[in-house]
Design an enzyme around this catalytic site. Structure first.
Site, PDB file in Angstrom:
ATOM      1  N   HIS A  88      30.258  37.192  42.367  1.00  0.00           N
ATOM      2  CA  HIS A  88      31.674  37.150  42.752  1.00  0.00           C
ATOM      3  C   HIS A  88      31.906  35.907  43.624  1.00  0.00           C
ATOM      4  O   HIS A  88      31.010  35.488  44.356  1.00  0.00           O
ATOM      5  CB  HIS A  88      32.047  38.433  43.521  1.00  0.00           C
ATOM      6  CG  HIS A  88      33.528  38.577  43.700  1.00  0.00           C
ATOM      7  ND1 HIS A  88      34.214  37.931  44.693  1.00  0.00           N
ATOM      8  CD2 HIS A  88      34.447  39.271  42.989  1.00  0.00           C
ATOM      9  CE1 HIS A  88      35.510  38.236  44.586  1.00  0.00           C
ATOM     10  NE2 HIS A  88      35.677  39.043  43.570  1.00  0.00           N
TER      11      HIS A  88
ATOM     12  N   GLU B 266      37.587  34.459  37.252  1.00  0.00           N
ATOM     13  CA  GLU B 266      38.431  34.523  38.448  1.00  0.00           C
ATOM     14  C   GLU B 266      38.470  33.159  39.127  1.00  0.00           C
ATOM     15  O   GLU B 266      37.492  32.763  39.775  1.00  0.00           O
ATOM     16  CB  GLU B 266      37.848  35.512  39.467  1.00  0.00           C
ATOM     17  CG  GLU B 266      37.868  36.946  39.051  1.00  0.00           C
ATOM     18  CD  GLU B 266      37.779  37.881  40.261  1.00  0.00           C
ATOM     19  OE1 GLU B 266      38.581  38.800  40.326  1.00  0.00           O
ATOM     20  OE2 GLU B 266      36.928  37.665  41.145  1.00  0.00           O
TER      21      GLU B 266
HETATM   22  O1  G3P Z   1      37.436  40.874  42.308  1.00  0.00           O
HETATM   23  C1  G3P Z   1      38.821  40.857  42.315  1.00  0.00           C
HETATM   24  C2  G3P Z   1      39.373  39.763  43.084  1.00  0.00           C
HETATM   25  O2  G3P Z   1      38.573  38.797  43.593  1.00  0.00           O
HETATM   26  C3  G3P Z   1      40.789  39.453  42.920  1.00  0.00           C
HETATM   27  O3  G3P Z   1      41.344  39.703  44.147  1.00  0.00           O
HETATM   28  O4  G3P Z   1      43.152  40.264  45.646  1.00  0.00           O
HETATM   29  O5  G3P Z   1      43.430  38.440  43.993  1.00  0.00           O
HETATM   30  O6  G3P Z   1      43.369  40.796  43.211  1.00  0.00           O
HETATM   31  P1  G3P Z   1      42.912  39.800  44.248  1.00  0.00           P
END
Ligand code: G3P
Length: 217
Positions: free
Chosen positions: A89, A137
């Protein structure tokens, strides 16, 4: 599929973890969309026992059996019934060599969900990654309230989905609306990875019920 990452938000610890895991269970049952809480190792056992849902770990360590201290063991997690774990992550990056090494010895029937942060990584070290799932991400959008991976990086989603085909891809960072989910699915993602929109919400159940609508065709 929706993965709800509880992170280390206080609203996602202890009693909060139980409450939000219960919401995940109810919304999943009603919508028929698979939803898994992604939780701290500290809450794993209690959530499984009290709520009766399958959970995913936020991370595992690099040493799993033997004389190591403080590492979260993927083998022990798999044996206690945890469904799988995120790896790499953005908030807990691992060296690429270590990601690959762990995937080689990964426990059978334990989902590996490898996070990547850019198209460059998908085309570089993570090109042929042996993961069950890839989660894209972009770090800069994590926690954003008004911009999301879907609104800002549609082309990257498309490239990453195509690159990994037929491996399933999740997308996350800033996801907060039904539109974000719809866009992601229309670009070929199989689901989303979301945190703050649910965990920091005044009404997490309302938010989650909105997001699952994005899976309705
Ligand atoms: O693992 C999920 C994450 O990093 C996304 O976070 O708060 O942008 O939904 P968020």
């Amino acid at each position: 599929m929706i993965l709800v990452n509880f992170k280390n938000y206080e609203s996602g610890w202890g009693e909060g973890a139980i409450k939000i895991a219960g919401i995940c269970k109810r919304v999943s049952r009603d919508s028929k969309v698979e939803i898994y809480p992604v939780v701290s190792a500290l809450d794993t056992y209690r959530i499984m026992k009290e709520v009766g849902v399958e959970v995913i770990l936020q991370a595992v360590g690099e040493e799993w059996e033997g004389p190591s201290t403080g590492q979260i063991s993927a083998i022990a997690a798999q044996r206690m019934g945890v469904k799988g774990s995120l790896i790499n992550h953005s908030e807990l990056k691992m060296r690429p060599g270590m990601v690959k090494k762990l995937l080689k010895i990964w426990p059978k029937d334990f989902w590996s969900i490898v996070c990547i942060h850019s198209v460059g990584q998908a085309e570089g070290w993570a090109k042929n990654i042996k993961a069950d799932w890839v989660a894209y991400e972009p770090s800069s959008l994590i926690g954003s309230k008004d911009k999301s991976v879907a609104s800002e990086k549609p082309e990257a989603i498309r490239k990453i989905v195509n690159h990994y085909q037929p491996k399933p891809v999740l997308v996350g960072a800033g996801v907060h609306s039904l539109e974000d989910v719809k866009t992601s699915i229309s670009l070929g993602a199989r689901g989303i990875l979301v945190s703050s929109d649910i965990i920091k919400a005044v009404d997490p159940e309302k938010e989650l019920r909105e997001l699952v609508q994005g899976f309705v065709i």
